[in-house]
Scaffold this motif. Structure first.
Motif, mmCIF file in Angstrom:
data_model
loop_
_atom_site.group_PDB
_atom_site.id
_atom_site.type_symbol
_atom_site.label_atom_id
_atom_site.label_comp_id
_atom_site.label_asym_id
_atom_site.label_seq_id
_atom_site.Cartn_x
_atom_site.Cartn_y
_atom_site.Cartn_z
ATOM 1 N N ASP A 46 0.838 -1.204 0.000
ATOM 2 C CA ASP A 46 0.000 0.000 0.000
ATOM 3 C C ASP A 46 0.873 1.255 0.000
ATOM 4 O OD1 ASP A 46 1.019 -0.422 2.521
ATOM 5 O OD2 ASP A 46 -0.743 0.382 3.554
ATOM 6 N N ALA A 47 1.936 1.236 -0.799
ATOM 7 C CA ALA A 47 2.892 2.351 -0.787
ATOM 8 C C ALA A 47 2.233 3.684 -1.119
ATOM 9 C CB ALA A 47 4.035 2.062 -1.769
ATOM 10 N N SER A 48 1.285 3.680 -2.050
ATOM 11 C CA SER A 48 0.623 4.941 -2.413
ATOM 12 C C SER A 48 -0.218 5.468 -1.263
ATOM 13 C CB SER A 48 -0.248 4.742 -3.659
ATOM 14 O OG SER A 48 -1.237 3.752 -3.430
ATOM 15 N N SER A 49 -0.889 4.566 -0.540
ATOM 16 C CA SER A 49 -1.674 4.983 0.621
ATOM 17 C C SER A 49 -0.785 5.523 1.723
ATOM 18 C CB SER A 49 -2.506 3.808 1.150
ATOM 19 O OG SER A 49 -3.428 3.367 0.189
ATOM 20 N N LEU A 50 0.391 4.890 1.900
ATOM 21 C CA LEU A 50 1.336 5.354 2.913
ATOM 22 C C LEU A 50 1.844 6.751 2.593
ATOM 23 C CD1 LEU A 50 3.017 4.749 5.453
ATOM 24 C CD2 LEU A 50 4.750 3.714 3.952
ATOM 25 N N LYS A 54 1.361 10.088 4.937
ATOM 26 C CA LYS A 54 2.450 10.958 5.381
ATOM 27 C C LYS A 54 2.176 12.410 5.026
ATOM 28 C CE LYS A 54 6.257 7.624 5.480
ATOM 29 N NZ LYS A 54 7.603 7.267 4.931
ATOM 30 N N THR A 55 1.623 12.631 3.849
ATOM 31 C CA THR A 55 1.299 13.999 3.432
ATOM 32 C C THR A 55 0.239 14.603 4.349
ATOM 33 O OG1 THR A 55 1.804 13.471 1.119
ATOM 34 C CG2 THR A 55 0.444 15.410 1.525
ATOM 35 N N ASN A 56 -0.810 13.830 4.642
ATOM 36 C CA ASN A 56 -1.873 14.321 5.522
ATOM 37 C C ASN A 56 -1.359 14.543 6.940
ATOM 38 O OD1 ASN A 56 -3.710 14.176 3.417
ATOM 39 N ND2 ASN A 56 -4.440 12.130 3.977
ATOM 40 N N HIS A 57 -0.491 13.641 7.400
ATOM 41 C CA HIS A 57 0.061 13.767 8.749
ATOM 42 C C HIS A 57 0.910 15.025 8.876
ATOM 43 C CE1 HIS A 57 3.035 12.735 11.995
ATOM 44 N NE2 HIS A 57 1.914 12.464 12.603
ATOM 45 N N THR A 58 1.734 15.297 7.869
ATOM 46 C CA THR A 58 2.578 16.497 7.886
ATOM 47 C C THR A 58 1.722 17.765 7.912
ATOM 48 O OG1 THR A 58 4.355 15.366 6.691
ATOM 49 C CG2 THR A 58 4.361 17.775 6.646
ATOM 50 N N GLY A 110 -0.299 13.937 16.483
ATOM 51 C CA GLY A 110 -1.333 14.139 15.475
ATOM 52 C C GLY A 110 -1.619 12.850 14.728
ATOM 53 N N LYS A 111 -2.891 12.507 14.601
ATOM 54 C CA LYS A 111 -3.305 11.287 13.914
ATOM 55 C C LYS A 111 -4.316 11.626 12.828
ATOM 56 C CE LYS A 111 -0.939 8.426 16.532
ATOM 57 N NZ LYS A 111 0.250 7.698 15.997
ATOM 58 N N SER A 112 -3.934 11.361 11.585
ATOM 59 C CA SER A 112 -4.829 11.665 10.472
ATOM 60 C C SER A 112 -5.627 10.454 10.014
ATOM 61 C CB SER A 112 -4.020 12.209 9.283
ATOM 62 O OG SER A 112 -3.003 11.298 8.903
ATOM 63 N N GLY A 113 -5.335 9.270 10.600
ATOM 64 C CA GLY A 113 -6.054 8.060 10.210
ATOM 65 C C GLY A 113 -7.155 7.708 11.187
#
Length: 214
Positions: A46-50, A54-58, A110-113
């Motif tokens: 799931d590299a694209s999801s990861l 990371k983008t959302n978390h940042t 921070g948790k974006s998931g």
């Protein structure tokens, strides 16, 4: 091919210990291998999801820091820490450590998931371990987990209550022999351990035909 054994004490990461404590990762072998071996991690499917995570978390961290600095908090981002014990070493990286005069310092994650029990446990571990890493064992932190939709506050007494279990798990993982795997679809889904270190990874099986008795 099995990964090499670490030199010196086993080295564990805060996120893995949080998942083991909370039950988000019931397979003890996964956590044990990460501490005792230098793992050649399994490629993520799931590299694209990861990358999106990371983008959302940042972006979420930037927003949190902006909000707290607006209230005159001093914020350190992604602060690495490490605590060495007699049985193991624990390392981690706190998303944000916020400090302001006349207020108790605050550890923010921070948790974006999707919210998980281990999110809260991770911050509690940081509340316990960062004072030790800073050679200030009596120092107390408040904790805060920030999701897209809500926040969860954590009090110092909760960290104090969990402290013995954190230490006990680290000692157990640091000294125990290799445990048996506990493969399942959920346990193996996001496990970094490659097949060379664990041949018991869960595999999807063909669904049997429906029976006619019921």
């Amino acid at each position: 091919m099995a990964s090499p054994i670490r030199d010196g004490l086993p080295q564990f990461w805060t996120t893995h210990i949080a998942k083991a404590l909370s039950g988000d990762q019931p397979c003890q072998l996964s956590t044990w291998l990460g501490g005792h071996h230098v793992l050649d991690k399994r490629p993520r499917e799931d590299a694209s999801s990861l990358a999106l995570w990371k983008t959302n978390h940042t972006a979420l961290l930037h927003q949190i820091v902006e909000d707290f600095r607006r209230e005159e908090w001093r914020c350190s981002v992604e602060s690495f820490f490490q605590v060495r014990g007699q049985s193991a070493i624990l390392s981690g990286k706190a998303d944000i450590i916020a400090q302001q005069t006349d207020f108790r310092p605050l550890i923010i994650d921070g948790k974006s998931g999707k919210p998980r029990e281990s999110d809260i446990i991770q911050v509690i571990i940081e509340m316990v371990m960062i004072p030790l890493a800073w050679s200030s064992p009596t120092m107390m932190f408040d904790g805060l987990v920030v999701y897209d939709t809500h926040r969860v506050a954590i009090e110092p007494k909760q960290a104090e209550e969990l402290k013995p279990r954190i230490f006990a798990l680290l000692k157990e993982l640091g000294t125990m022999p290799r445990p048996e795997p506990s493969p399942s679809q959920s346990n193996c889904a996001y496990c970094d351990v490659a097949e060379g270190d664990c041949a018991a990874r869960w595999q999807e099986v063909t669904q049997a035909e429906a029976v006619t008795e019921f």
